[in-house]
Design a protein around this motif. Sequence first.
Motif, PDB file in Angstrom:
ATOM      1  N   VAL A  78      59.598  25.618  41.313  1.00 10.74           N
ATOM      2  CA  VAL A  78      58.123  25.557  40.912  1.00 10.74           C
ATOM      3  C   VAL A  78      58.635  23.870  40.254  1.00 10.74           C
ATOM      4  O   VAL A  78      59.078  23.106  39.212  1.00 10.74           O
ATOM      5  CB  VAL A  78      57.539  26.419  40.051  1.00 10.74           C
ATOM      6  N   ARG A  79      58.019  22.731  40.940  1.00  8.69           N
ATOM      7  CA  ARG A  79      57.760  21.548  40.460  1.00  8.69           C
ATOM      8  C   ARG A  79      56.830  21.223  39.200  1.00  8.69           C
ATOM      9  O   ARG A  79      56.059  21.816  39.200  1.00  8.69           O
ATOM     10  CB  ARG A  79      57.216  21.024  42.053  1.00  8.69           C
ATOM     11  N   GLN A  80      56.670  20.695  38.677  1.00  2.00           N
ATOM     12  CA  GLN A  80      56.726  20.224  37.046  1.00  2.00           C
ATOM     13  C   GLN A  80      56.218  21.879  36.778  1.00  2.00           C
ATOM     14  O   GLN A  80      55.381  22.242  36.173  1.00  2.00           O
ATOM     15  CB  GLN A  80      54.983  19.297  37.466  1.00  2.00           C
ATOM     16  N   ASN A  81      57.503  22.481  36.948  1.00  2.00           N
ATOM     17  CA  ASN A  81      57.275  23.516  35.387  1.00  2.00           C
ATOM     18  C   ASN A  81      57.817  23.378  33.998  1.00  2.00           C
ATOM     19  O   ASN A  81      58.738  22.956  33.295  1.00  2.00           O
ATOM     20  CB  ASN A  81      58.129  24.858  36.152  1.00  2.00           C
ATOM     21  N   ILE A  82      56.260  22.763  33.033  1.00  2.00           N
ATOM     22  CA  ILE A  82      57.026  22.003  31.926  1.00  2.00           C
ATOM     23  C   ILE A  82      56.603  22.144  30.815  1.00  2.00           C
ATOM     24  O   ILE A  82      56.395  21.272  30.138  1.00  2.00           O
ATOM     25  CB  ILE A  82      56.461  20.569  32.687  1.00  2.00           C
ATOM     26  N   TYR A  86      60.449  13.186  41.506  1.00  2.00           N
ATOM     27  CA  TYR A  86      59.703  12.676  39.845  1.00  2.00           C
ATOM     28  C   TYR A  86      59.088  11.757  39.927  1.00  2.00           C
ATOM     29  O   TYR A  86      58.245  10.936  38.515  1.00  2.00           O
ATOM     30  CB  TYR A  86      60.025  13.512  38.867  1.00  2.00           C
ATOM     31  N   TYR A 123      53.545  22.930  43.621  1.00  2.00           N
ATOM     32  CA  TYR A 123      54.212  23.174  44.730  1.00  2.00           C
ATOM     33  C   TYR A 123      55.578  23.621  44.391  1.00  2.00           C
ATOM     34  O   TYR A 123      56.132  24.018  42.944  1.00  2.00           O
ATOM     35  CB  TYR A 123      55.211  21.218  44.547  1.00  2.00           C
ATOM     36  N   SER A 125      49.793  13.222  44.261  1.00  2.00           N
ATOM     37  CA  SER A 125      49.996  13.674  43.420  1.00  2.00           C
ATOM     38  C   SER A 125      51.840  13.684  43.417  1.00  2.00           C
ATOM     39  O   SER A 125      52.413  13.766  42.327  1.00  2.00           O
ATOM     40  CB  SER A 125      49.539  15.105  42.802  1.00  2.00           C
ATOM     41  N   LEU A 126      52.240  14.413  44.629  1.00  2.00           N
ATOM     42  CA  LEU A 126      53.945  13.795  44.062  1.00  2.00           C
ATOM     43  C   LEU A 126      54.401  12.144  44.278  1.00  2.00           C
ATOM     44  O   LEU A 126      55.639  12.098  44.959  1.00  2.00           O
ATOM     45  CB  LEU A 126      54.057  14.005  46.731  1.00  2.00           C
ATOM     46  N   VAL A 144      56.588  12.405  37.270  1.00  2.00           N
ATOM     47  CA  VAL A 144      56.112  13.187  36.187  1.00  2.00           C
ATOM     48  C   VAL A 144      57.954  13.201  35.181  1.00  2.00           C
ATOM     49  O   VAL A 144      59.189  12.794  35.679  1.00  2.00           O
ATOM     50  CB  VAL A 144      56.580  14.480  36.897  1.00  2.00           C
ATOM     51  N   TRP A 184      63.504  16.453  42.302  1.00  2.00           N
ATOM     52  CA  TRP A 184      62.702  16.946  42.449  1.00  2.00           C
ATOM     53  C   TRP A 184      61.565  15.493  42.750  1.00  2.00           C
ATOM     54  O   TRP A 184      60.074  16.331  43.661  1.00  2.00           O
ATOM     55  CB  TRP A 184      61.892  17.877  41.618  1.00  2.00           C
ATOM     56  N   ILE A 227      60.353  13.780  32.210  1.00  2.00           N
ATOM     57  CA  ILE A 227      61.080  15.053  31.142  1.00  2.00           C
ATOM     58  C   ILE A 227      61.725  14.544  30.723  1.00  2.00           C
ATOM     59  O   ILE A 227      62.788  13.817  31.567  1.00  2.00           O
ATOM     60  CB  ILE A 227      61.505  15.870  32.685  1.00  2.00           C
ATOM     61  N   THR A 279      48.936  21.038  40.460  1.00  2.00           N
ATOM     62  CA  THR A 279      49.524  19.718  40.301  1.00  2.00           C
ATOM     63  C   THR A 279      48.481  18.419  40.063  1.00  2.00           C
ATOM     64  O   THR A 279      49.956  17.511  39.149  1.00  2.00           O
ATOM     65  CB  THR A 279      50.366  19.299  41.335  1.00  2.00           C
TER      66      THR A 279
END
Lengths: 198, 266
Positions: free
Chosen positions: B54-58, A50, B120, A27-28, A32, A48, A34, B112
Motif C-alpha cells: 500500500v502506498r503511504q502505509n506510514i 514518493y 493506492y 496526490s502522486l 512523502v 514508490w 519517510i 491518499t
Amino acid sequence: MKSNSIFYLLIFLPLLFSSCEKMEDYSLSQTVFIEDPYYPGLPVYSEWGYNTFGAYIDRKPFYSTEYDLPVKVIVNSDTLRIYFRGIMGGSEVELKISAKGYSPADHYEMISLDQEIIDLTQSGREAILKIGNETTVLDIIEGELIFNRVQRLYVDEELSRTIVSGYFHLKTFLYGEPVAISYGRFDFGIGYENFYNY
Amino acid sequence: MKRNLLFFSALLLCLSQGYSQDPLSLKEKKSAGFLHFEFGAHYPSGSVKESIPVRQNISSYYVDQLNGGQVSSDITGWTAAVKYSYFFDQSDVAFSAGLRYTGYSGEVYGYTSPGADFFYLRYSMDDSNTRFARVKEMSESHHFISIPLEARYYPFQYQRMRWFVSAGAELGLFSFLDETDISFREDFMEEYQDEILAQLAVDSESFYSTAYIGLGVEFISQKDYTFVLEAILPSLFLSENNFSFSEVDSYSGFRFSIGFPLHKKQ
C-alpha cells in the motif's frame, strides 16, 4: 426559475468532478518523506515515487522538502539535466547534474535509463552546486549517478507517470577543500509538471 | 456499538429477573456443574501488513507530508460459545471447557490526501512497469471453531455476587467462510480483482489459538442460574497470520454468559 437551476447544475457538476479527477493524480506528485532510521535526516530509499531525495554533504543532510518541487528533468538537444532542489542547514540548495548522450523525448522514454550508471568523471558530465546565492561548478574527483530502477506507472490500467529511483554520490572540491556528497538517494515521479524537452 | 448495547441490555434484563436480595450463605455454596451459553465481542489491535504493498502505509513511521494521507486497519470480532463448567466450593475455583465460534470482520481503509476517498495499492511490479489501483477499502472475514479451556478463581463474594479472575486458552478446530474483497474507486477495476488478490498472495492460516485473562462478576439467582459479565484484558494470539490484510497480535473484549445448573454435590 427551476430550469435555470437545472442549467447551472449541469454546468457545475462536470466541473466539480473534473477538478476531483485532477486532484486524485495530484496526490502522486506530492512528497512523502519517510525518514531513514539508519541515516537520520535522509529519506528512506524507496521505489514508490514518493518525490524525495537526500544526501549528506560532509555530515550535513541535503534533502527535499514537501513545499518545493524536488526535481526537474530537462532535456535539451542531447543533454539530460537533473535538478535536485532542497535545503541544507536552513539554506536553499540546488544540485544540477548534466550528462551528454541521454535524450529521452518524454518522461515515458526515461525507461531507457533503467539500470544505467552515469560516471560523473567522464567527459560530457557536469555537476553544479548552488548554496543560497553562491554557485559552484564542481571539480569532480569521483562520482556516480545510478538509476537503480525506472518504471512506467499505470494507475487503474492507465499510463500515468514514470517512477525514477536510484542513488548518487560524488567527491569534489568546495571552497578549496575536498567534500563528499554521500549516501545520496532519490525516488521521483516524473510527469507533466517536472519534465521538459526543448 | 449496537451489538454492545444489545449485550448490556440483555444483561440488565437478566439481572433484574434473576438477582435476589437474599444473600448466598456459605452453607448454600456447593460444588456444582453448569452449562453456560456465552456471547461476546473481541477488539483486536493491529496494523496493515507490511507485505501488502500500500502506498503511504506510514502508520508506523514518522513522516513529513503536506497532504496528510494515511491508511489504517480495523478489525472487530464476535463470539458465541457453549461451555460446561464445574465449580469446586472448597477452593473457590471453577474449570470449564466447551465449543466456541469466533467471527472476525476487518477492513483496510484510508486516503491518499484529505478529500480523496481512496489509497493506492500496488498489485503488479515487473521489470519496466508498475501498476497501482485506486482502492477504497480492502475487507476480509474469517470464522473459527475452537475449544476453550478456562479456569476461574473467585476470591471475593458479596451476597449473591462473586468476583473472579480467569485465565484460559482456546485451540482452533477449523476455520470456514474465509473471504477477502477489494472495493475499487473505479467500477471497471472489479474485473481485475481475482488477478490482484492472486498477486497479493493474501492467504491466511486456518489454525486459530489465543490465550487470555479476564476479570468478571457473577450474579447468582435464587434458582442458582448464573449471569456472568467478564472483561477480557489485553490478550494474545498464539497462532499467526490469521488475517489476510492485517498484522494482529493482541485483542481485548468482553463476554456475557448465562449458566444453568446441571447437578449439585450434596
